[in-house]
Design an enzyme around this catalytic site. Structure first.
Site, PDB file in Angstrom:
ATOM      1  CB  SER A 102      -0.852  -0.027   1.270  1.00  0.00           C
ATOM      2  OG  SER A 102      -1.382   1.245   1.550  1.00  0.00           O
ATOM      3  CE1 TYR A 106      -3.610  -2.461   5.693  1.00  0.00           C
ATOM      4  CE2 TYR A 106      -3.112  -0.122   5.530  1.00  0.00           C
ATOM      5  CZ  TYR A 106      -3.402  -1.326   4.928  1.00  0.00           C
ATOM      6  OH  TYR A 106      -3.473  -1.395   3.566  1.00  0.00           O
ATOM      7  CE  LYS A 148      -1.214  -4.548   3.526  1.00  0.00           C
ATOM      8  NZ  LYS A 148      -1.431  -5.896   2.969  1.00  0.00           N
TER       9      LYS A 148
HETATM   10  N1  UFG Z   1     -12.690  11.255   3.697  1.00  0.00           N
HETATM   11  C1  UFG Z   1     -13.638  12.159   4.093  1.00  0.00           C
HETATM   12  N2  UFG Z   1     -14.768  11.686   4.693  1.00  0.00           N
HETATM   13  C2  UFG Z   1     -14.992  10.373   4.906  1.00  0.00           C
HETATM   14  C3  UFG Z   1     -14.001   9.439   4.489  1.00  0.00           C
HETATM   15  C4  UFG Z   1     -12.851   9.921   3.898  1.00  0.00           C
HETATM   16  O1  UFG Z   1     -13.495  13.358   3.916  1.00  0.00           O
HETATM   17  O2  UFG Z   1     -16.021  10.015   5.484  1.00  0.00           O
HETATM   18  C5  UFG Z   1     -11.468  11.743   3.046  1.00  0.00           C
HETATM   19  C6  UFG Z   1     -10.221  11.479   3.845  1.00  0.00           C
HETATM   20  O3  UFG Z   1      -9.980  12.491   4.769  1.00  0.00           O
HETATM   21  C7  UFG Z   1      -9.181  11.399   2.741  1.00  0.00           C
HETATM   22  C8  UFG Z   1      -9.933  10.854   1.540  1.00  0.00           C
HETATM   23  O4  UFG Z   1     -11.310  11.056   1.829  1.00  0.00           O
HETATM   24  O5  UFG Z   1      -8.772  12.688   2.428  1.00  0.00           O
HETATM   25  C9  UFG Z   1      -9.686   9.394   1.308  1.00  0.00           C
HETATM   26  O6  UFG Z   1      -9.916   8.694   2.513  1.00  0.00           O
HETATM   27  P1  UFG Z   1     -10.008   7.111   2.553  1.00  0.00           P
HETATM   28  O7  UFG Z   1     -10.277   6.712   3.958  1.00  0.00           O
HETATM   29  O8  UFG Z   1     -10.940   6.619   1.492  1.00  0.00           O
HETATM   30  O9  UFG Z   1      -8.558   6.665   2.090  1.00  0.00           O
HETATM   31  P2  UFG Z   1      -7.144   6.954   2.785  1.00  0.00           P
HETATM   32  O10 UFG Z   1      -6.330   7.608   1.744  1.00  0.00           O
HETATM   33  O11 UFG Z   1      -7.243   7.586   4.083  1.00  0.00           O
HETATM   34  O12 UFG Z   1      -6.703   5.462   3.100  1.00  0.00           O
HETATM   35  C10 UFG Z   1      -6.175   4.663   2.112  1.00  0.00           C
HETATM   36  C11 UFG Z   1      -6.463   3.187   2.417  1.00  0.00           C
HETATM   37  C12 UFG Z   1      -5.701   2.733   3.623  1.00  0.00           C
HETATM   38  C13 UFG Z   1      -4.273   3.143   3.541  1.00  0.00           C
HETATM   39  C14 UFG Z   1      -4.129   4.610   3.258  1.00  0.00           C
HETATM   40  C15 UFG Z   1      -2.715   5.003   3.033  1.00  0.00           C
HETATM   41  O13 UFG Z   1      -7.848   2.975   2.635  1.00  0.00           O
HETATM   42  O14 UFG Z   1      -5.791   1.329   3.685  1.00  0.00           O
HETATM   43  O15 UFG Z   1      -4.825   4.919   2.073  1.00  0.00           O
HETATM   44  O16 UFG Z   1      -2.563   6.369   2.855  1.00  0.00           O
HETATM   45  F1  UFG Z   1      -3.634   2.871   4.689  1.00  0.00           F
END
Ligand code: UFG
Length: 342
Positions: A128, A154, A158
């Protein structure tokens, strides 16, 4: 033992696993799927069977159980392993680290031991972009970009998984490893027969958007609007899950052509950054629905912006993403609607 070259797909009923199984079959491979449905559903296998029009080879096995896993290698002549099976909720891993170390690290070690015991040379690992942590300076990361300390157990699994694979290859065994660092997978198969199936309240953005639009959740909270980005919201590299699945087919083809032991890392993203607000606007455009959302506080641990440099994916495994953001959002919405209507 049967005389066929099988590809073992651990976690093959999961979000990325199920789409990869479809692409493998389309490309003439024969996957042997194992999954224990801890974070997936048998329905996903039915969906795959409808798409490909044939019966799957499936065994309900937990990769943490070495004896059960080894029995699969005795039964089938496995030619390659794609190891997806792992827990993936960042927040849960902070509260229950042992679950993550046991399943993600223990499962990987069992798969590797089986690979060595049964002379399986081709190994594809699900990593990841979390391994980069919060990239300082440039927000485009190459495989050589420095890594920060993982900010969750987590993420640590990785980083550690990659290290274990690299050490094993360095030890001189006969093993070819391709380590794929996924960016943010979204979307679903265009048939609407398989897609993301979050258990409980989703953590990730796209399922949150589609569940809000369909009325399961009341309102989407956008986590923060004061980031140093053009519209103030975080930027990610969102990749259509079918493109991501295709990267595994290209990766496997590349691995099979290598004659010597190797360990390579490849970023799997689109190379494009998209903000949270851009996702919302794309959703509203493709669905014709107005989304109920509001700005909220920043989520702890969120990276401001990160997206992939995908040069190596193009040059090494001859893969790049084909689908657009509209495709991904439309397919995710189609999947959500089919799921709730059925
Ligand atoms: N977001 C919101 N509201 C929500 C959910 C997400 O605004 O309800 C935003 C987050 O702040 C972020 C973006 O949407 O800016 C993406 O969030 P995600 O949770 O979909 O994805 P992430 O980038 O946080 O997480 C992903 C993977 C993880 C991994 C991570 C590494 O899901 O498994 O990338 O950066 F660890």
């Amino acid at each position: 033992m049967e005389e066929k070259n099988y590809i073992l797909v651990t976690g093959g009923a999961g979000f990325i696993g199920s789409h990869t199984v479809v692409e493998l079959i389309k490309n003439g491979k024969t996957p042997v799927i194992i999954d224990d449905f801890r974070n997936s559903s048998r329905e996903m296998l039915n969906g795959i069977e409808k798409i490909v029009g044939s019966e799957l080879i499936f065994h309900n096995i937990d990769v943490s159980n070495k004896n059960d896993l080894a029995a699969i290698f005795t039964k089938y002549s496995i030619n390659g392993i794609i190891h997806f099976a792992a827990d993936k909720a960042v927040g849960e891993s902070v509260n229950n680290p042992l679950k993550y170390y046991k399943n993600n690290i223990g499962g990987l070690i069992n798969c590797l031991e089986c690979a060595l015991e049964f002379n399986v040379e081709n190994f594809l690992f699900s990593s990841s972009c979390t391994v980069y942590g919060d990239p300082e300076g440039s927000t485009t990361v190459t495989e050589e970009s420095p890594q920060q300390d993982a900010n969750s157990p987590y993420g640590a699994t990785k980083q550690m998984g990659e290290r274990i694979l690299s050490d094993v290859v360095k030890s001189g065994v006969n093993l070819k490893v391709l380590n794929l660092r996924y960016f943010n997978p979204i979307g679903a198969h265009e048939s609407g027969l398989i897609g993301e199936l979050p258990i409980g309240r989703p953590n990730n953005l796209l399922p949150y958007v589609t569940q809000t639009a369909i009325g399961i959740l009341e309102k989407l909270t956008v986590f923060g609007n004061t980031y140093n980005t053009p519209d103030g919201t975080c930027i990610r590299d969102y990749i259509h899950v079918v493109d991501l699945a295709d990267a595994h087919v290209s990766g496997l083809d590349w691995l099979e052509k290598q004659s010597n032991s190797t360990f390579e890392i490849v970023n799997v993203g689109t190379g494009r950054g998209t903000s949270v607000l851009e996702i919302i606007h794309t959703f509203e455009k493709v669905s014709g629905k107005q989304l109920n959302w509001e700005f909220g506080v920043k989520r702890i641990g969120d990276v401001e912006q990160i997206f992939a440099d995908v040069t190596k994916a193009k040059n090494l495994i001859h893969w790049d993403a084909k689908k657009s953001m509209e495709d991904a959002v439309r397919d995710a919405w189609n999947w959500e609607q089919k799921l709730r209507n059925d």
